[in-house]
Motif scaffolding. Structure first.
Motif, PDB file in Angstrom:
ATOM      1  N   ARG A  60       0.766  -1.213   0.033  1.00 58.05           N
ATOM      2  CA  ARG A  60      -0.072  -0.021   0.085  1.00 58.05           C
ATOM      3  C   ARG A  60       0.949   1.269  -0.025  1.00 58.05           C
ATOM      4  O   ARG A  60       2.041   1.240   0.387  1.00 58.05           O
ATOM      5  CB  ARG A  60      -0.917  -0.068   1.158  1.00 58.05           C
ATOM      6  N   SER A  61       0.363   2.277  -0.465  1.00 60.53           N
ATOM      7  CA  SER A  61       0.931   3.652  -0.576  1.00 60.53           C
ATOM      8  C   SER A  61       0.799   4.185   1.035  1.00 60.53           C
ATOM      9  O   SER A  61       1.605   4.886   1.477  1.00 60.53           O
ATOM     10  CB  SER A  61       0.411   4.396  -1.527  1.00 60.53           C
ATOM     11  N   ASN A  62      -0.313   3.991   1.580  1.00 63.07           N
ATOM     12  CA  ASN A  62      -0.728   4.473   2.952  1.00 63.07           C
ATOM     13  C   ASN A  62      -0.375   6.133   2.891  1.00 63.07           C
ATOM     14  O   ASN A  62      -0.137   6.604   4.087  1.00 63.07           O
ATOM     15  CB  ASN A  62       0.391   3.951   3.957  1.00 63.07           C
ATOM     16  N   VAL A  63      -1.020   6.705   1.742  1.00 65.52           N
ATOM     17  CA  VAL A  63      -0.930   8.095   1.608  1.00 65.52           C
ATOM     18  C   VAL A  63      -2.469   8.363   1.284  1.00 65.52           C
ATOM     19  O   VAL A  63      -3.213   7.778   0.458  1.00 65.52           O
ATOM     20  CB  VAL A  63      -0.055   8.515   0.467  1.00 65.52           C
ATOM     21  N   ALA A  64      -3.120   9.033   2.348  1.00 64.02           N
ATOM     22  CA  ALA A  64      -4.597   9.416   2.099  1.00 64.02           C
ATOM     23  C   ALA A  64      -4.729  10.306   0.838  1.00 64.02           C
ATOM     24  O   ALA A  64      -4.015  11.128   0.419  1.00 64.02           O
ATOM     25  CB  ALA A  64      -5.108  10.299   3.139  1.00 64.02           C
ATOM     26  N   GLY A  65      -5.784   9.609   0.059  1.00 61.85           N
ATOM     27  CA  GLY A  65      -6.223  10.459  -1.250  1.00 61.85           C
ATOM     28  C   GLY A  65      -5.317   9.692  -2.527  1.00 61.85           C
ATOM     29  O   GLY A  65      -5.416  10.247  -3.437  1.00 61.85           O
ATOM     30  N   HIS A  66      -4.616   9.023  -2.231  1.00 68.27           N
ATOM     31  CA  HIS A  66      -3.571   8.371  -3.132  1.00 68.27           C
ATOM     32  C   HIS A  66      -3.479   7.022  -3.225  1.00 68.27           C
ATOM     33  O   HIS A  66      -2.237   6.418  -2.986  1.00 68.27           O
ATOM     34  CB  HIS A  66      -2.211   9.043  -3.271  1.00 68.27           C
ATOM     35  N   ALA A  67      -4.526   6.363  -3.156  1.00 67.62           N
ATOM     36  CA  ALA A  67      -4.403   4.698  -3.062  1.00 67.62           C
ATOM     37  C   ALA A  67      -3.476   4.257  -4.269  1.00 67.62           C
ATOM     38  O   ALA A  67      -3.460   4.569  -5.252  1.00 67.62           O
ATOM     39  CB  ALA A  67      -5.905   4.125  -3.373  1.00 67.62           C
ATOM     40  N   ARG A  68      -2.870   3.093  -3.818  1.00 66.18           N
ATOM     41  CA  ARG A  68      -1.891   2.417  -4.917  1.00 66.18           C
ATOM     42  C   ARG A  68      -2.565   1.269  -5.443  1.00 66.18           C
ATOM     43  O   ARG A  68      -3.000   0.453  -4.793  1.00 66.18           O
ATOM     44  CB  ARG A  68      -0.629   2.103  -4.365  1.00 66.18           C
ATOM     45  N   ILE A  69      -2.808   1.046  -6.686  1.00 64.10           N
ATOM     46  CA  ILE A  69      -3.555   0.179  -7.362  1.00 64.10           C
ATOM     47  C   ILE A  69      -2.866  -0.524  -8.644  1.00 64.10           C
ATOM     48  O   ILE A  69      -2.178   0.334  -9.265  1.00 64.10           O
ATOM     49  CB  ILE A  69      -5.042   0.587  -7.923  1.00 64.10           C
ATOM     50  N   ALA A  70      -2.930  -1.780  -8.670  1.00 60.55           N
ATOM     51  CA  ALA A  70      -2.171  -2.662  -9.999  1.00 60.55           C
ATOM     52  C   ALA A  70      -3.548  -2.930 -10.840  1.00 60.55           C
ATOM     53  O   ALA A  70      -4.394  -3.746 -10.387  1.00 60.55           O
ATOM     54  CB  ALA A  70      -1.294  -3.534  -9.313  1.00 60.55           C
ATOM     55  N   LEU A  71      -3.330  -2.411 -12.047  1.00 60.21           N
ATOM     56  CA  LEU A  71      -4.235  -2.768 -12.986  1.00 60.21           C
ATOM     57  C   LEU A  71      -3.810  -4.021 -13.782  1.00 60.21           C
ATOM     58  O   LEU A  71      -2.643  -3.757 -14.378  1.00 60.21           O
ATOM     59  CB  LEU A  71      -4.722  -1.692 -13.826  1.00 60.21           C
ATOM     60  N   THR A  72      -4.458  -5.036 -13.709  1.00 63.87           N
ATOM     61  CA  THR A  72      -4.052  -6.002 -14.557  1.00 63.87           C
ATOM     62  C   THR A  72      -4.947  -6.728 -15.629  1.00 63.87           C
ATOM     63  O   THR A  72      -6.305  -6.466 -15.472  1.00 63.87           O
ATOM     64  CB  THR A  72      -3.646  -7.380 -13.918  1.00 63.87           C
ATOM     65  N   PHE A  73      -4.709  -6.681 -17.006  1.00 65.11           N
ATOM     66  CA  PHE A  73      -5.729  -7.051 -18.073  1.00 65.11           C
ATOM     67  C   PHE A  73      -5.230  -8.472 -18.791  1.00 65.11           C
ATOM     68  O   PHE A  73      -3.985  -8.577 -18.898  1.00 65.11           O
ATOM     69  CB  PHE A  73      -5.618  -5.994 -19.015  1.00 65.11           C
ATOM     70  N   ASP A  74      -6.227  -9.271 -18.943  1.00 63.42           N
ATOM     71  CA  ASP A  74      -6.155 -10.504 -19.649  1.00 63.42           C
ATOM     72  C   ASP A  74      -6.487 -10.244 -20.834  1.00 63.42           C
ATOM     73  O   ASP A  74      -7.459  -9.637 -21.304  1.00 63.42           O
ATOM     74  CB  ASP A  74      -6.957 -11.661 -19.180  1.00 63.42           C
ATOM     75  N   ALA A  75      -5.335 -10.737 -22.074  1.00 62.12           N
ATOM     76  CA  ALA A  75      -5.822 -10.838 -23.222  1.00 62.12           C
ATOM     77  C   ALA A  75      -5.714 -12.153 -23.633  1.00 62.12           C
ATOM     78  O   ALA A  75      -4.875 -12.885 -24.307  1.00 62.12           O
ATOM     79  CB  ALA A  75      -4.516  -9.841 -24.144  1.00 62.12           C
ATOM     80  N   CYS A  76      -7.016 -12.680 -23.984  1.00 61.75           N
ATOM     81  CA  CYS A  76      -7.114 -14.135 -23.948  1.00 61.75           C
ATOM     82  C   CYS A  76      -7.091 -14.398 -25.534  1.00 61.75           C
ATOM     83  O   CYS A  76      -6.289 -15.361 -25.828  1.00 61.75           O
ATOM     84  CB  CYS A  76      -8.388 -14.660 -23.331  1.00 61.75           C
ATOM     85  N   MET A  77      -8.417 -14.144 -25.876  1.00 58.45           N
ATOM     86  CA  MET A  77      -8.399 -14.648 -27.507  1.00 58.45           C
ATOM     87  C   MET A  77      -9.136 -13.265 -28.028  1.00 58.45           C
ATOM     88  O   MET A  77      -9.270 -12.248 -27.273  1.00 58.45           O
ATOM     89  CB  MET A  77      -9.053 -15.739 -27.847  1.00 58.45           C
ATOM     90  N   GLY A  78      -9.561 -13.436 -29.162  1.00 54.19           N
ATOM     91  CA  GLY A  78     -10.302 -12.100 -29.892  1.00 54.19           C
ATOM     92  C   GLY A  78      -9.584 -11.117 -29.951  1.00 54.19           C
ATOM     93  O   GLY A  78      -8.152 -11.117 -30.389  1.00 54.19           O
ATOM     94  N   GLN A  79     -10.065  -9.785 -30.348  1.00 54.97           N
ATOM     95  CA  GLN A  79      -9.318  -8.619 -30.628  1.00 54.97           C
ATOM     96  C   GLN A  79      -8.965  -7.558 -29.474  1.00 54.97           C
ATOM     97  O   GLN A  79      -9.615  -7.831 -28.459  1.00 54.97           O
ATOM     98  CB  GLN A  79     -10.125  -8.207 -31.498  1.00 54.97           C
ATOM     99  N   ALA A  80      -8.467  -6.808 -29.752  1.00 55.56           N
ATOM    100  CA  ALA A  80      -7.837  -5.710 -28.719  1.00 55.56           C
ATOM    101  C   ALA A  80      -9.045  -4.730 -28.601  1.00 55.56           C
ATOM    102  O   ALA A  80      -9.847  -4.586 -29.471  1.00 55.56           O
ATOM    103  CB  ALA A  80      -6.741  -5.009 -29.312  1.00 55.56           C
ATOM    104  N   ASP A  81      -9.401  -4.345 -27.372  1.00 60.80           N
ATOM    105  CA  ASP A  81     -10.552  -3.546 -27.032  1.00 60.80           C
ATOM    106  C   ASP A  81      -9.890  -2.109 -27.141  1.00 60.80           C
ATOM    107  O   ASP A  81      -9.280  -1.689 -26.234  1.00 60.80           O
ATOM    108  CB  ASP A  81     -11.162  -3.869 -25.568  1.00 60.80           C
ATOM    109  N   GLU A  82      -9.857  -1.348 -28.145  1.00 60.83           N
ATOM    110  CA  GLU A  82      -9.463   0.021 -28.383  1.00 60.83           C
ATOM    111  C   GLU A  82      -9.894   1.114 -27.140  1.00 60.83           C
ATOM    112  O   GLU A  82      -9.382   1.960 -26.997  1.00 60.83           O
ATOM    113  CB  GLU A  82      -9.718   0.416 -29.691  1.00 60.83           C
ATOM    114  N   ARG A  83     -11.136   0.710 -26.840  1.00 64.95           N
ATOM    115  CA  ARG A  83     -11.720   1.989 -25.771  1.00 64.95           C
ATOM    116  C   ARG A  83     -10.919   1.820 -24.629  1.00 64.95           C
ATOM    117  O   ARG A  83     -10.545   2.799 -23.991  1.00 64.95           O
ATOM    118  CB  ARG A  83     -13.039   1.313 -25.320  1.00 64.95           C
ATOM    119  N   ILE A  84     -10.279   0.507 -24.064  1.00 65.26           N
ATOM    120  CA  ILE A  84      -9.382   0.438 -22.916  1.00 65.26           C
ATOM    121  C   ILE A  84      -8.028   0.918 -23.467  1.00 65.26           C
ATOM    122  O   ILE A  84      -7.373   1.615 -22.824  1.00 65.26           O
ATOM    123  CB  ILE A  84      -9.396  -1.044 -22.469  1.00 65.26           C
ATOM    124  N   LEU A  85      -7.706   0.171 -24.456  1.00 66.27           N
ATOM    125  CA  LEU A  85      -6.039   0.686 -24.855  1.00 66.27           C
ATOM    126  C   LEU A  85      -5.907   2.191 -25.108  1.00 66.27           C
ATOM    127  O   LEU A  85      -4.963   2.567 -24.595  1.00 66.27           O
ATOM    128  CB  LEU A  85      -5.814  -0.321 -26.193  1.00 66.27           C
TER     129      LEU A  85
END
Length: 272
Positions: A60-85
């Protein structure tokens, strides 16, 4: 005299013939006895393997108002989602992307974007054919597991080989299809040198949730959370919610990090 003898003989023959009509000429043959089949018990059904869905948290960052988060995305099959990318690139939000060999083959343009932004994207191993990393035969969400230690190894090594062949640095993290494992497979993958990526927030329900609930789930992430979502379903409503949540979190002052940039803790011996 001869006539008397002939008459007597004829009478005896007639009597014998009469009795012969009443007495069976032979006893009936016994009915054929079919052998009684032995009762065959069905082979005992192999017990379903005990599966785990590991959690993962980051420091954790332990800084109020600045949470630390790890975003992970799976690219399984299919096409890339340009909205997210496009949102990740435009907003300069770092993320860890788990790619399969199958997805890499179909998405060279998205791969180029990842490689052109090494400060944003960490690319990690999601397997060769998107097969659950479980070393006994079973079905998970209708998907057949690898089914043996050898098949688990092939899924992991095949994914890594495809990544290196595509110009991606050798991966250090692995996340299997469905994010479920049995404990023996976890041990096998760890022995191959990989950390196994669980998560603490399921952002999009396998990309099957609606946009509104997806946005709420991801936007609710707290300090130290690891969020899992998908970047390979451009026709699903969930992608819209993911993109909106990323902007929401950034506006709140969230500190985004990649898995390679921070200490982590995973259960079920996935990172020990």
């Amino acid at each position: 005299m001869n006539r008397i003898l002939l008459a007597s003989a004829f009478l005896l023959v007639s009597i014998s013939a009469a009795f012969a009509d009443e007495i069976p000429s032979a006893l009936p043959a016994p009915a054929a006895v079919s052998p009684v089949p032995a009762t065959i018990s069905p082979a005992p059904k192999a017990p379903a393997p005990k599966l785990v869905e590991p959690h993962l948290h980051i420091a954790r960052s332990n800084v109020a108002g600045h949470a630390r988060i790890a975003l992970t995305f799976d690219a399984c099959m299919g096409q890339a989602d340009e909205r997210i990318l496009s949102t990740l690139v435009r907003e300069r939000i770092p993320a860890t992307i788990f790619v399969t060999a199958r997805w890499l083959k179909r998405n060279p343009a998205a791969l180029a974007v990842f490689l052109q932004n090494p400060d944003l994207f960490e690319l990690e191993n999601h397997g060769q054919n998107h097969i659950p990393a479980v070393d006994t035969p079973t079905l998970i969400y209708g998907i057949a597991s690898a089914g043996s230690p050898q098949a688990v190894r092939q899924e992991v090594e095949g994914g890594a080989a495809a990544m290196v062949a595509a110009g991606i640095p050798a991966p250090h993290w692995f996340r299997g299809s469905t994010a479920k494992y049995d404990l023996s497979a976890i041990g096998e993958i760890r022995a191959m040198g990989y950390r196994i990526a669980g998560y603490s927030v399921n952002g999009d329900g396998g990309s099957l949730l609606g946009a509104v609930i997806t946005e709420k789930r991801i936007a609710s992430a707290k300090d130290g959370d690891v969020v899992i979502s998908h970047v390979n379903q451009p026709t699903h409503a969930a992608g819209e919610g993911v993109a909106k949540a990323l902007v929401d979190l950034k506006a709140k002052g969230t500190q985004f990090v990649r898995l390679q940039d921070v200490e982590d803790t995973g259960d079920d011996k996935t990172t020990e």
